[in-house]
Design a protein around this motif. Structure first.
Motif, PDB file in Angstrom:
ATOM      1  N   LEU A   1       1.456   6.109  16.890  1.00  0.00           N
ATOM      2  CA  LEU A   1       1.762   5.471  15.730  1.00  0.00           C
ATOM      3  C   LEU A   1       1.012   4.205  15.596  1.00  0.00           C
ATOM      4  O   LEU A   1       0.586   4.267  14.359  1.00  0.00           O
ATOM      5  N   VAL A   2       0.998   3.426  16.273  1.00  0.00           N
ATOM      6  CA  VAL A   2       0.184   2.191  16.151  1.00  0.00           C
ATOM      7  C   VAL A   2      -1.163   2.467  15.955  1.00  0.00           C
ATOM      8  O   VAL A   2      -1.743   1.717  14.962  1.00  0.00           O
ATOM      9  N   ASP A   3      -1.711   3.377  16.487  1.00  0.00           N
ATOM     10  CA  ASP A   3      -2.995   3.489  16.235  1.00  0.00           C
ATOM     11  C   ASP A   3      -3.235   4.022  14.839  1.00  0.00           C
ATOM     12  O   ASP A   3      -4.409   3.797  14.137  1.00  0.00           O
TER      13      ASP A   3
ATOM     14  N   PRO B   1      -1.443   5.945   5.071  1.00  0.00           N
ATOM     15  CA  PRO B   1      -0.532   6.729   5.259  1.00  0.00           C
ATOM     16  C   PRO B   1      -0.542   7.430   3.926  1.00  0.00           C
ATOM     17  O   PRO B   1      -0.708   6.997   2.755  1.00  0.00           O
ATOM     18  N   GLN B   2       0.324   8.699   3.991  1.00  0.00           N
ATOM     19  CA  GLN B   2       0.942   9.153   2.776  1.00  0.00           C
ATOM     20  C   GLN B   2       2.280   8.554   2.242  1.00  0.00           C
ATOM     21  O   GLN B   2       3.181   8.595   3.321  1.00  0.00           O
TER      22      GLN B   2
ATOM     23  N   HIS C   1      10.386   4.295  -0.361  1.00  0.00           N
ATOM     24  CA  HIS C   1       9.047   4.742  -0.081  1.00  0.00           C
ATOM     25  C   HIS C   1       9.209   4.908   1.669  1.00  0.00           C
ATOM     26  O   HIS C   1       9.575   4.091   2.472  1.00  0.00           O
ATOM     27  N   PHE C   2       8.661   5.986   2.267  1.00  0.00           N
ATOM     28  CA  PHE C   2       8.282   6.330   3.605  1.00  0.00           C
ATOM     29  C   PHE C   2       6.951   6.285   3.732  1.00  0.00           C
ATOM     30  O   PHE C   2       6.135   7.099   3.034  1.00  0.00           O
ATOM     31  N   ALA C   3       6.243   6.012   4.947  1.00  0.00           N
ATOM     32  CA  ALA C   3       4.872   6.227   5.354  1.00  0.00           C
ATOM     33  C   ALA C   3       4.586   7.196   6.230  1.00  0.00           C
ATOM     34  O   ALA C   3       5.277   7.206   7.291  1.00  0.00           O
ATOM     35  N   ARG C   4       4.232   8.328   5.824  1.00  0.00           N
ATOM     36  CA  ARG C   4       3.929   9.272   6.632  1.00  0.00           C
ATOM     37  C   ARG C   4       2.770   9.372   7.012  1.00  0.00           C
ATOM     38  O   ARG C   4       1.349   9.502   6.534  1.00  0.00           O
ATOM     39  N   TYR C   5       2.215   9.481   8.588  1.00  0.00           N
ATOM     40  CA  TYR C   5       1.015   9.395   9.193  1.00  0.00           C
ATOM     41  C   TYR C   5       0.846  10.903   9.654  1.00  0.00           C
ATOM     42  O   TYR C   5      -0.322  10.988  10.108  1.00  0.00           O
ATOM     43  N   ARG C   6       1.873  11.779   9.549  1.00  0.00           N
ATOM     44  CA  ARG C   6       1.631  13.161   9.929  1.00  0.00           C
ATOM     45  C   ARG C   6       2.640  13.872   9.200  1.00  0.00           C
ATOM     46  O   ARG C   6       3.629  13.445   8.827  1.00  0.00           O
ATOM     47  N   PRO C   7       2.490  15.138   8.947  1.00  0.00           N
ATOM     48  CA  PRO C   7       3.379  15.984   8.213  1.00  0.00           C
ATOM     49  C   PRO C   7       4.600  16.331   9.107  1.00  0.00           C
ATOM     50  O   PRO C   7       4.764  16.506  10.158  1.00  0.00           O
TER      51      PRO C   7
END
Length: 273
Positions: free
Chosen positions: A86-88, A95-96, A242-248
């Motif tokens: 997550l940090v990386d 992010p989406q 709002h949510f930060a999505r770094y993966r689906p």
């Protein structure tokens, strides 16, 4: 990238918070508790609700990320052993942004009108047993309610208390609110629809309790007790979370994992031939 972090306060969550801070410092992320770009919650969905209300005045400017210390939740979708990943991604990836509707609650008394936002739901009960209230939809009388209480939920909150009392699950991309009854009493005097009602954006529901009835009110995890309430107006808020999505992680996958538990391979195996 500036971040703020809120943890649940138990030993595991605090340990994970320390790990997150160390990883974030190494990756060049800056902690900023007053004006972050991303708010990270470590604990569970309840912790993210607390984070939402802590930063409610900046809800349009921040995005939330949840790390779950147990099973995956509806808001907390990162596991405790995925902090480094997550940090990386936070340090290297844009992010989406996924936006969900919120609920606006206006509580009108003789003296003032107070306005609140809810991420999950608003719950109304009587402090003296049975709640009696008239429900109006778009300023037209709809029903006279008598029972244990009323829950008005957002689409993202529809999987919580709303579901437990028989409400429908609504995809959070839909801008709507849902009104669900808690143990309604139906007779010739008090008649209700007997099922949940879903209202679109730009519609509103007014709940008009008996004027002197002492009320218990929940807005997400926040509680209050009020008397002399003239009406409670519920609408879909103009603001969104709002949510930060770094993966689906699709919503219906969350629903399946939370309530059904089968993975796609198991469902395919069980499919009739």
């Amino acid at each position: 990238m500036k971040y703020a972090l809120l943890d649940r306060g138990d030993s595991l969550s605090r340990e994970l918070a320390e790990q997150f801070h160390a990883l974030a410092q190494y990756k060049g992320l800056k902690e900023d508790a007053s004006s972050p770009d991303v708010v990270v919650s470590i604990g569970g969905d309840g912790t993210l609700l607390q984070a939402f209300h802590r930063f409610i005045d900046r809800v349009q400017d921040v995005a939330f990320v949840g790390v779950h210390t147990g099973h995956l939740g509806f808001y907390a979708d990162w596991k405790k052993n995925e902090l480094a990943q997550l940090v990386d991604l936070m340090a290297t990836t844009e992010p989406q942004k996924v936006s969900y509707p919120l609920l606006r609650i206006q509580i009108v008394t003789d003296d003032e009108t107070r306005s609140f936002l809810a991420l999950n739901e608003f719950t109304l009960k009587s402090m003296e047993g049975t709640l009696v209230a008239q429900l109006n939809v778009n300023d037209e009388p709809f029903e006279m309610f008598r029972g244990d209480g009323i829950v008005v939920s957002t689409p993202s909150g529809s999987t919580g208390y709303n579901k437990s009392i028989g409400g429908a699950i609504i995809h959070p991309s839909l801008e709507a609110l849902q009104i669900a009854e808690i143990a309604s009493i139906n007779n010739r005097v008090y008649r209700t629809l007997g099922s949940s009602v879903i209202l679109p954006k730009h519609h509103h529901c007014d709940i008009v309790p008996e004027p002197d009835e002492p009320l218990s009110i929940w807005i997400d995890h926040l509680t209050m007790q009020l008397q002399g309430v003239r009406s409670i107006i519920c609408t879909v808020a103009e603001d969104k979370v709002h949510f930060a999505r770094y993966r689906p992680f699709p919503f219906w996958n969350r629903v399946r994992e939370a309530f059904i538990g089968s993975n796609p391979d198991e469902l395919e195996h069980k499919r009739p031939k």
